[in-house]
Design an enzyme around this catalytic site. Structure first.
Site, PDB file in Angstrom:
ATOM      1  N   GLU A   1       0.819  -1.214   0.000  1.00  0.00           N
ATOM      2  CA  GLU A   1       0.000   0.000   0.000  1.00  0.00           C
ATOM      3  C   GLU A   1       0.855   1.267   0.000  1.00  0.00           C
ATOM      4  O   GLU A   1       0.520   2.236  -0.680  1.00  0.00           O
ATOM      5  CB  GLU A   1      -0.960  -0.001   1.195  1.00  0.00           C
ATOM      6  CG  GLU A   1      -2.164  -0.924   1.013  1.00  0.00           C
ATOM      7  CD  GLU A   1      -1.861  -2.385   1.298  1.00  0.00           C
ATOM      8  OE1 GLU A   1      -0.743  -2.681   1.776  1.00  0.00           O
ATOM      9  OE2 GLU A   1      -2.732  -3.239   1.052  1.00  0.00           O
TER      10      GLU A   1
ATOM     11  N   PHE B   1      -6.577  -1.588   5.598  1.00  0.00           N
ATOM     12  CA  PHE B   1      -5.282  -1.785   4.919  1.00  0.00           C
ATOM     13  C   PHE B   1      -4.653  -0.462   4.471  1.00  0.00           C
ATOM     14  O   PHE B   1      -3.602  -0.451   3.831  1.00  0.00           O
ATOM     15  CB  PHE B   1      -5.436  -2.681   3.685  1.00  0.00           C
ATOM     16  CG  PHE B   1      -6.048  -4.033   3.960  1.00  0.00           C
ATOM     17  CD1 PHE B   1      -6.087  -4.554   5.247  1.00  0.00           C
ATOM     18  CD2 PHE B   1      -6.574  -4.789   2.924  1.00  0.00           C
ATOM     19  CE1 PHE B   1      -6.663  -5.793   5.506  1.00  0.00           C
ATOM     20  CE2 PHE B   1      -7.145  -6.032   3.172  1.00  0.00           C
ATOM     21  CZ  PHE B   1      -7.189  -6.533   4.458  1.00  0.00           C
TER      22      PHE B   1
ATOM     23  N   HIS C   1     -11.493  -5.226   8.008  1.00  0.00           N
ATOM     24  CA  HIS C   1     -12.261  -5.060   6.767  1.00  0.00           C
ATOM     25  C   HIS C   1     -13.493  -4.178   6.964  1.00  0.00           C
ATOM     26  O   HIS C   1     -14.353  -4.130   6.097  1.00  0.00           O
ATOM     27  CB  HIS C   1     -12.724  -6.423   6.230  1.00  0.00           C
ATOM     28  CG  HIS C   1     -11.624  -7.272   5.669  1.00  0.00           C
ATOM     29  ND1 HIS C   1     -10.598  -7.738   6.436  1.00  0.00           N
ATOM     30  CD2 HIS C   1     -11.393  -7.706   4.409  1.00  0.00           C
ATOM     31  CE1 HIS C   1      -9.779  -8.462   5.679  1.00  0.00           C
ATOM     32  NE2 HIS C   1     -10.234  -8.446   4.441  1.00  0.00           N
TER      33      HIS C   1
END
Lengths: 379, 325
Positions: free
Chosen positions: B61, B87, B130
Site C-alpha cells: 500500500e 489496509f 475489513h
C-alpha cells in the site's frame, strides 16, 4: 593492499559473505586512488576532458566551502539546524554531474552537493534550514525535488516518477538518493520492488556514510548493501564514494542502462560522513577519533587535487582561483542568510490546497484580523 | 439519459468516463486489473484501457501511494484503490507526510491530484480490518480532502469530480451499500462536490450523517414519522472540508441536532460537528448536540457488529433523548 581494500574488509559486516548461489558481485569501483593515482577499471571507463576534470574539482571545493560556512552559521544561531555533507562531496557531485538535463533527482535532506550541480541557489537550501520555508527552489524547473525528511519516502516518489517517464515514452532517467539507514525502511524496499517489477528507469543511489545518526551500518545489514540488489533482481554496484571520477562513471552507466529500458540499478557509494549527522548530535559519543583520522586519508578533494597537480591539468593559479571563488561564495551565503527576511505570518495558510477551502479561508481571515488588531498590523 | 445503477456500477461508469475524458488518469491498486477489484468496481477497465492505465500493483500500500506521488509529479492523475479500510495504514505515512503536504511544501509548484478510493465501514460480516471507518485520521490532516458518498448519483459524479480536482482526495465508498440502487441522470449537471445536502426535510430534530449511515438516518426518519416526529436529514457528502452552513440553518429551525457515524465516538467527526454547531447555534439549541456512533473498541468480530454499528433504533433513541431536554 590499498587503503580502500583494507577498509572494505574492515567494514563489511560479514567479510566475503557473497553467496555461491548469486552471480559474482562487482568489487569496489575506483578510478582514482586515495593517493591521487588514476587507475582503470575493466567495467567502467570515463572519457572526460581536462576542463570537465577541473570543473569537478571546483564543484567539490565550492560545495565544501558552502557546507563549512553553513555549519558556522548554525553555530552562530543563524540556522536552526544543518545537515553537513562533509566527506560526501565526491559522492554527491559525481552523481549529480552524471544527470542529464531532462533527468530528475529525488534527494533526502543532505544532498546539497547534488543541489549545487542542478543549479539550485544555495540560499534556497539555507532558507529551509533557517526555517523561512521548506526549500524555495522550483523542483520542476531545477529537475531536483524538494528535500524529503521522512527517511526513504522519496524512493517511492522517484519510482513513480520513473513510471511516468515510461508512460511518456521519454528518454529521461531518475536518480533517487538514500542513505544506509534508509535501506532498512519498508518504503525503500517497496520502491525497489515496484522499480524492478515495472522495469522503471530509476537508479537508487545509496550514500553509505556508515552511520544512521549514531547507529552503525552493522545494525542495518549483515551483508554489503550493494548485494541487496540481487534480491530485488537488478544489478548492485559498490563504488568508492570518495572518488568523484568513479562515482560519475558508475552513475552515468546506470542512468544510461535505465534510459535504454534495462530498469533499475542500486549504487552503493562507499563513503564516510566526516561531521555529525546534523549539528544537533555529537559523534564523539558513538565513534572513535581513529576512524575519522583513517577516513581523512581518503579525502575526496585532496586526491583529485593531487591528480590534477601531478598530471598538469591544473596549476597553483587555478587552485588559488577556486579558493577565492569559495570565499566569495561563502560571503554571499553568509550575508544572504543573515539578511533573509522572515516569511509573512499569514503565508502559512497559503498553498495548503490548490483550491482553498471555505473553513481555511475563514481561519486565515480571522488570523489576519487578529494581527491587524495590533498596532502596525502583522506581527 | 436516466438509468438505474447500483453504487458499485455508478463508480465503475464514473471511473470509465473519467478515463475517457483524460488520458492522464491512471488507476492503481491490488487486484484491480483482470479481477476488477475485490468489489468489481474496476470491472472491465483494464481490458479497455490497458495495463498501463489500470495497473495491478505489487501488494504494497505504501508503494501504491508513494509511486502515485511520483506519477502526479510527472503530470498524471493517479486513482489509488485501497482494498479495504484497515489496509490503508501501511500507506498512512505517504498520505499524511507526503501526499497531503507536497503542495504546501512546494508553495504550490507541485500539485497532488491523487484520489485514494477506500471501501469503508462495516456491516458485511467480514473479518478483522475489513470494516473500519478511518475518516477522522484523514480529516485531521491539513492538505487532504475527504469525501464520503452515500448513493449512486454522488458516486457517479463524485468520483469524476474528485479525479478532476487539483487536491488529493480520500474518497470513501460505503461498502455495504455498493449494491443499493437509484436512478442516475448521466447527462445532468452535477452538484458541487464539497457541499452538504438536506435529503429529507423536517422540523423537530436535525440528523446528520454521511456515507453508509445516510440510509440508516433516512430509515430512522421514516420510522419517526410514523410516531409523529419530523426529522430533517442532512447528508454531509464531504467530511473535509465540512459544509455546515445548511446544518446551521437547519439547527436554528429545529433547535436539536444528532450526528450519526460508524466510527468510534471519541474524537470522531461528531465531536467536531458538535463543537461547531454549539459555537454557531448556541442560542438556538434546545438540547445538547448528541452523537450516535461506534463504541471506543476495536471493530468487533462480525457476530457482534450489529451491536456496534448505529442502527435506526439507536438513532431514534438519541432523538428521544434530544426531545426530552
Amino acid at each position: 593492499m590499498t587503503a580502500l581494500s583494507q577498509a572494505t574488509e574492515v567494514v563489511d559486516p560479514v567479510p566475503g559473505a557473497s553467496s555461491p548461489h548469486l552471480p559474482r558481485q562487482p568489487d569496489l569501483v575506483q578510478l582514482l586512488t586515495p593517493e591521487g593515482e588514476r587507475v582503470e577499471h575493466p567495467d567502467y571507463s570515463l572519457d572526460i576532458s581536462d576542463e570537465e576534470m577541473r570543473g569537478l574539482y571546483r564543484d567539490l571545493v565550492l560545495v565544501r566551502r558552502w557546507d563549512i560556512e553553513a555549519t558556522a552559521l548554525q553555530r552562530q544561531g543563524e540556522l536552526g539546524i544543518w545537515a553537513s555533507l562533509l566527506g560526501q562531496e565526491a559522492a554527491q557531485v559525481g552523481a549529480g554531474r552524471a544527470l542529464q538535463d531532462g533527468d530528475m533527482a529525488f534527494p533526502t535532506y543532505r544532498e546539497h552537493g547534488v543541489a549545487w550541480t542542478r543549479g539550485v541557489d544555495p540560499l534556497h537550501v539555507m532558507g529551509l534550514f533557517r526555517g523561512v520555508d521548506n526549500g524555495g527552489w522550483d523542483p520542476v524547473e531545477r529537475r531536483f525535488n524538494l528535500y524529503t525528511i521522512v527517511i526513504g519516502s522519496q524512493c517511492l516518489h522517484a519510482t513513480g516518477y520513473a513510471m511516468g517517464v515510461q508512460r511518456d515514452g521519454a528518454e529521461d532517467a531518475v536518480l533517487a538518493f538514500l542513505g544506509d539507514g534508509a535501506t532498512s525502511q519498508g518504503e525503500v524496499n517497496e520502491a525497489m520492488i515496484f522499480a524492478a517489477s515495472f522495469s522503471a528507469p530509476v537508479v537508487f543511489f545509496c550514500q553509505n556514510n556508515q552511520y544512521a545518526i549514531s547507529v552503525p551500518l552493522e545494525r542495518q545489514t549483515r551483508i554489503p548493501l550493494y548485494q541487496r540488489a540481487a534480491g530485488f533482481g537488478f544489478p548492485g554496484v559498490r563504488v568508492d564514494g570518495n572518488d568523484v571520477l568513479a562515482v560519475l562513471a558508475v552513475t552515468r552507466a546506470a542512468l544510461a542502462a535505465a534510459r535504454e529500458g534495462q530498469g533499475p540499478t542500486f549504487i552503493e557509494a562507499f563513503t564516510y560522513r566526516m561531521g555529525a549527522h546534523t549539528t544537533s548530535d555529537d559523534p564523539t559519543r558513538y565513534r572513535l577519533a581513529s576512524e575519522l583520522e583513517e577516513w581523512k586519508l581518503r579525502d575526496p578533494i585532496a586526491r583529485l587535487k593531487a591528480h590534477l597537480s601531478r598530471s598538469g591539468i591544473a596549476d597553483a593559479e587555478f587552485f588559488a582561483g577556486v579558493d577565492a571563488e569559495g570565499d566569495e561564495l561563502a560571503a554571499r551565503i553568509r550575508s544572504g542568510t543573515v539578511d533573509m527576511p522572515d516569511p509573512a505570518p499569514s503565508s502559512m495558510f497559503d498553498h495548503v490546497y490548490a483550491e482553498q477551502t471555505p473553513p481555511l479561508a475563514a481561519q486565515k481571515a480571522e488570523f489576519e484580523a487578529y494581527h491587524a488588531s495590533f498596532e502596525g498590523g502583522e506581527h | 439519459m436516466a438509468e438505474t445503477f447500483t453504487i458499485g456500477k455508478a463508480l465503475n461508469l464514473g471511473l470509465r468516463r473519467a478515463m475517457e475524458d483524460d488520458a492522464k488518469v491512471v488507476l492503481m491498486g491490488e487486484d484491480i486489473g483482470k479481477l476488477g477489484g475485490v468489489f468489481r468496481i474496476t470491472d472491465g477497465l483494464q481490458k479497455d484501457f490497458g495495463e498501463d492505465r489500470v495497473v495491478d500493483t505489487p501488494l504494497a500500500e505504501a508503494g501504491i501511494l508513494g509511486t502515485a506521488v511520483g506519477l502526479a509529479m510527472r503530470g498524471y492523475r493517479p486513482v489509488c484503490e485501497i482494498q479495504f479500510d484497515g489496509f490503508v495504514f501501511p500507506a498512512y505515512n505517504q498520505i499524511v507526510t507526503q501526499v497531503a503536504k507536497i503542495h504546501a511544501r512546494s508553495k504550490g509548484k507541485l500539485q497532488m491530484p491523487i484520489v485514494i478510493r477506500i471501501p469503508m465501514g462495516g456491516g458485511i460480516g467480514a473479518v478483522e480490518h475489513h470494516s473500519e471507518s478511518p475518516e477522522a485520521y484523514f480529516a485531521h490532516t491539513a492538505g487532504l480532502k475527504v469525501v464520503a458518498v452515500s448513493n449512486p448519483v454522488d458516486a457517479y459524479w463524485g468520483i469524476q469530480q474528485a479525479i478532476a480536482h487539483p487536491d488529493p482526495i480520500v474518497f470513501l465508498e460505503p461498502k455495504r451499500r455498493y449494491w443499493e440502487k437509484a436512478e442516475v441522470d448521466t447527462a445532468a449537471t452535477p452538484e458541487p462536490l464539497f457541499r452538504s445536502r438536506v435529503v429529507r426535510g423536517g422540523d423537530d430534530v436535525t440528523v446528520l450523517a454521511y456515507g453508509p449511515m445516510v440510509k440508516t438516518a433516512l430509515q430512522a426518519a421514516k420510522a419517526a414519522e410514523e410516531e409523529g416526529r419530523s426529522l430533517e436529514v442532512v447528508d454531509l457528502r464531504t467530511v473535509s472540508p465540512l459544509d455546515l452552513d445548511p446544518v446551521f440553518e437547519s439547527v436554528r429551525r429545529t433547535g436539536r441536532c444528532v450526528v450519526v457515524h460508524e466510527a468510534a465516538v471519541t474524537l470522531g467527526l461528531g465531536a467536531e460537528i458538535a463543537a461547531r454547531v454549539t459555537e454557531t447555534c448556541f442560542h438556538s439549541l434546545e438540547a445538547p448536540v448528541l452523537r450516535v456512533g461506534g463504541y471506543d473498541t476495536p471493530y468487533p468480530p462480525s457476530k457482534l457488529e450489529e451491536e456496534y454499528l448505529p442502527d435506526l433504533d439507536r438513532v431514534l433513541d438519541a432523538v428521544d433523548r434530544s426531545m426530552e431536554f
